[in-house]
Design a protein around this motif. Structure first.
Motif, PDB file in Angstrom:
ATOM      1  N   THR A   9     -12.735  16.137  -9.829  1.00  0.00           N
ATOM      2  CA  THR A   9     -13.017  14.704  -9.877  1.00  0.00           C
ATOM      3  C   THR A   9     -13.539  14.173  -8.550  1.00  0.00           C
ATOM      4  OG1 THR A   9     -10.710  14.203  -9.345  1.00  0.00           O
ATOM      5  CG2 THR A   9     -11.316  14.220 -11.674  1.00  0.00           C
ATOM      6  N   ASP A  10     -13.322  14.932  -7.475  1.00  0.00           N
ATOM      7  CA  ASP A  10     -13.772  14.500  -6.147  1.00  0.00           C
ATOM      8  C   ASP A  10     -13.976  15.746  -5.296  1.00  0.00           C
ATOM      9  OD1 ASP A  10     -14.087  13.335  -3.579  1.00  0.00           O
ATOM     10  OD2 ASP A  10     -12.828  11.647  -4.158  1.00  0.00           O
ATOM     11  N   VAL A  11     -15.222  16.004  -4.896  1.00  0.00           N
ATOM     12  CA  VAL A  11     -15.561  17.232  -4.188  1.00  0.00           C
ATOM     13  C   VAL A  11     -16.361  16.890  -2.939  1.00  0.00           C
ATOM     14  CG1 VAL A  11     -16.842  19.405  -4.371  1.00  0.00           C
ATOM     15  CG2 VAL A  11     -15.672  18.485  -6.366  1.00  0.00           C
ATOM     16  N   THR A  12     -16.102  17.608  -1.851  1.00  0.00           N
ATOM     17  CA  THR A  12     -16.895  17.461  -0.627  1.00  0.00           C
ATOM     18  C   THR A  12     -17.618  18.777  -0.367  1.00  0.00           C
ATOM     19  OG1 THR A  12     -15.326  15.869   0.290  1.00  0.00           O
ATOM     20  CG2 THR A  12     -16.834  16.936   1.840  1.00  0.00           C
ATOM     21  N   SER A  18     -22.913  25.009  -3.369  1.00  0.00           N
ATOM     22  CA  SER A  18     -22.866  24.760  -4.808  1.00  0.00           C
ATOM     23  C   SER A  18     -21.441  24.915  -5.299  1.00  0.00           C
ATOM     24  CB  SER A  18     -23.745  25.763  -5.557  1.00  0.00           C
ATOM     25  OG  SER A  18     -25.090  25.602  -5.222  1.00  0.00           O
ATOM     26  N   PHE A  19     -21.161  24.310  -6.449  1.00  0.00           N
ATOM     27  CA  PHE A  19     -19.887  24.535  -7.109  1.00  0.00           C
ATOM     28  C   PHE A  19     -20.073  24.345  -8.607  1.00  0.00           C
ATOM     29  CE2 PHE A  19     -19.760  19.978  -7.051  1.00  0.00           C
ATOM     30  CZ  PHE A  19     -18.894  19.596  -8.058  1.00  0.00           C
ATOM     31  N   PRO A  20     -19.223  25.013  -9.415  1.00  0.00           N
ATOM     32  CA  PRO A  20     -19.327  24.858 -10.866  1.00  0.00           C
ATOM     33  C   PRO A  20     -18.571  23.617 -11.320  1.00  0.00           C
ATOM     34  CG  PRO A  20     -17.683  26.513 -10.338  1.00  0.00           C
ATOM     35  CD  PRO A  20     -18.265  26.036  -9.032  1.00  0.00           C
ATOM     36  N   LEU A  21     -19.182  22.827 -12.187  1.00  0.00           N
ATOM     37  CA  LEU A  21     -18.536  21.635 -12.733  1.00  0.00           C
ATOM     38  C   LEU A  21     -18.527  21.757 -14.247  1.00  0.00           C
ATOM     39  CD1 LEU A  21     -17.241  18.913 -12.153  1.00  0.00           C
ATOM     40  CD2 LEU A  21     -19.523  17.889 -12.205  1.00  0.00           C
ATOM     41  N   ALA A  52     -25.529  20.726  -3.454  1.00  0.00           N
ATOM     42  CA  ALA A  52     -25.722  19.641  -2.498  1.00  0.00           C
ATOM     43  C   ALA A  52     -27.093  19.761  -1.853  1.00  0.00           C
ATOM     44  CB  ALA A  52     -24.633  19.693  -1.436  1.00  0.00           C
ATOM     45  N   MET A  53     -27.865  18.648  -1.870  1.00  0.00           N
ATOM     46  CA  MET A  53     -29.226  18.674  -1.324  1.00  0.00           C
ATOM     47  C   MET A  53     -29.394  17.826  -0.072  1.00  0.00           C
ATOM     48  SD  MET A  53     -31.309  18.564  -4.961  1.00  0.00           S
ATOM     49  CE  MET A  53     -32.334  17.301  -4.322  1.00  0.00           C
ATOM     50  N   ALA A  54     -28.664  16.712   0.018  1.00  0.00           N
ATOM     51  CA  ALA A  54     -28.823  15.796   1.149  1.00  0.00           C
ATOM     52  C   ALA A  54     -27.513  15.041   1.365  1.00  0.00           C
ATOM     53  CB  ALA A  54     -29.959  14.802   0.863  1.00  0.00           C
ATOM     54  N   PRO A  55     -27.240  14.609   2.605  1.00  0.00           N
ATOM     55  CA  PRO A  55     -26.002  13.871   2.870  1.00  0.00           C
ATOM     56  C   PRO A  55     -25.927  12.571   2.075  1.00  0.00           C
ATOM     57  CG  PRO A  55     -27.009  14.621   4.917  1.00  0.00           C
ATOM     58  CD  PRO A  55     -28.009  14.852   3.822  1.00  0.00           C
ATOM     59  N   GLY A  56     -24.718  12.249   1.622  1.00  0.00           N
ATOM     60  CA  GLY A  56     -24.487  11.018   0.875  1.00  0.00           C
ATOM     61  C   GLY A  56     -23.366  11.218  -0.125  1.00  0.00           C
ATOM     62  N   THR A  57     -23.088  10.178  -0.892  1.00  0.00           N
ATOM     63  CA  THR A  57     -22.046  10.231  -1.919  1.00  0.00           C
ATOM     64  C   THR A  57     -22.659   9.825  -3.247  1.00  0.00           C
ATOM     65  OG1 THR A  57     -20.324   9.695  -0.319  1.00  0.00           O
ATOM     66  CG2 THR A  57     -19.784   9.348  -2.637  1.00  0.00           C
ATOM     67  N   VAL A  58     -22.390  10.612  -4.274  1.00  0.00           N
ATOM     68  CA  VAL A  58     -22.963  10.366  -5.594  1.00  0.00           C
ATOM     69  C   VAL A  58     -21.855  10.500  -6.637  1.00  0.00           C
ATOM     70  CG1 VAL A  58     -23.652  12.770  -5.893  1.00  0.00           C
ATOM     71  CG2 VAL A  58     -24.852  11.018  -7.144  1.00  0.00           C
ATOM     72  N   THR A  59     -21.952   9.726  -7.697  1.00  0.00           N
ATOM     73  CA  THR A  59     -21.040   9.869  -8.826  1.00  0.00           C
ATOM     74  C   THR A  59     -21.804  10.479  -9.990  1.00  0.00           C
ATOM     75  OG1 THR A  59     -19.742   7.949  -8.140  1.00  0.00           O
ATOM     76  CG2 THR A  59     -19.494   8.661 -10.428  1.00  0.00           C
ATOM     77  N   VAL A  73     -19.123  13.336  -5.772  1.00  0.00           N
ATOM     78  CA  VAL A  73     -19.534  14.431  -4.893  1.00  0.00           C
ATOM     79  C   VAL A  73     -19.958  13.821  -3.554  1.00  0.00           C
ATOM     80  CG1 VAL A  73     -21.054  16.394  -4.574  1.00  0.00           C
ATOM     81  CG2 VAL A  73     -20.318  15.765  -6.881  1.00  0.00           C
ATOM     82  N   ARG A  74     -19.271  14.253  -2.506  1.00  0.00           N
ATOM     83  CA  ARG A  74     -19.576  13.791  -1.144  1.00  0.00           C
ATOM     84  C   ARG A  74     -20.268  14.939  -0.417  1.00  0.00           C
ATOM     85  NH1 ARG A  74     -15.851   9.481  -1.072  1.00  0.00           N
ATOM     86  NH2 ARG A  74     -14.191   9.850  -2.569  1.00  0.00           N
TER      87      ARG A  74
END
Length: 76
Positions: A9-12, A18-21, A52-59, A73-74
């Protein structure tokens, strides 16, 4: 009644990681879902892999049986 849950639910992540969701229910079934990002360009999603492609936070949001599931995803 089947309740669906995301594998996270919350990943940095760092850029390039990469990670599996996945989305599974209480019976262990996996749903085939399409993830939608609220901001483009921070992560890419291919199947069940989030990269992850670029810095930032996305839902990321997916809908299963009329229920919205989210994962934040942070990217640092």
């Amino acid at each position: 009644d089947t309740s669906w849950q995301t594998s996270a639910t919350d990943v940095t992540l760092s850029v390039g990681e990469s990670f599996p969701l996945t989305v599974t229910n209480s019976s262990g079934e996996t749903a085939d879902v399409s993830w939608k990002a609220d901001i483009e360009g921070i992560v890419s999603v291919s199947g069940r892999a989030v990269t992850a492609m670029a810095p930032g936070t996305v839902t990321l949001t997916a809908s299963v049986d009329g229920v919205d599931l989210t994962c934040i995803v942070r990217v640092k």
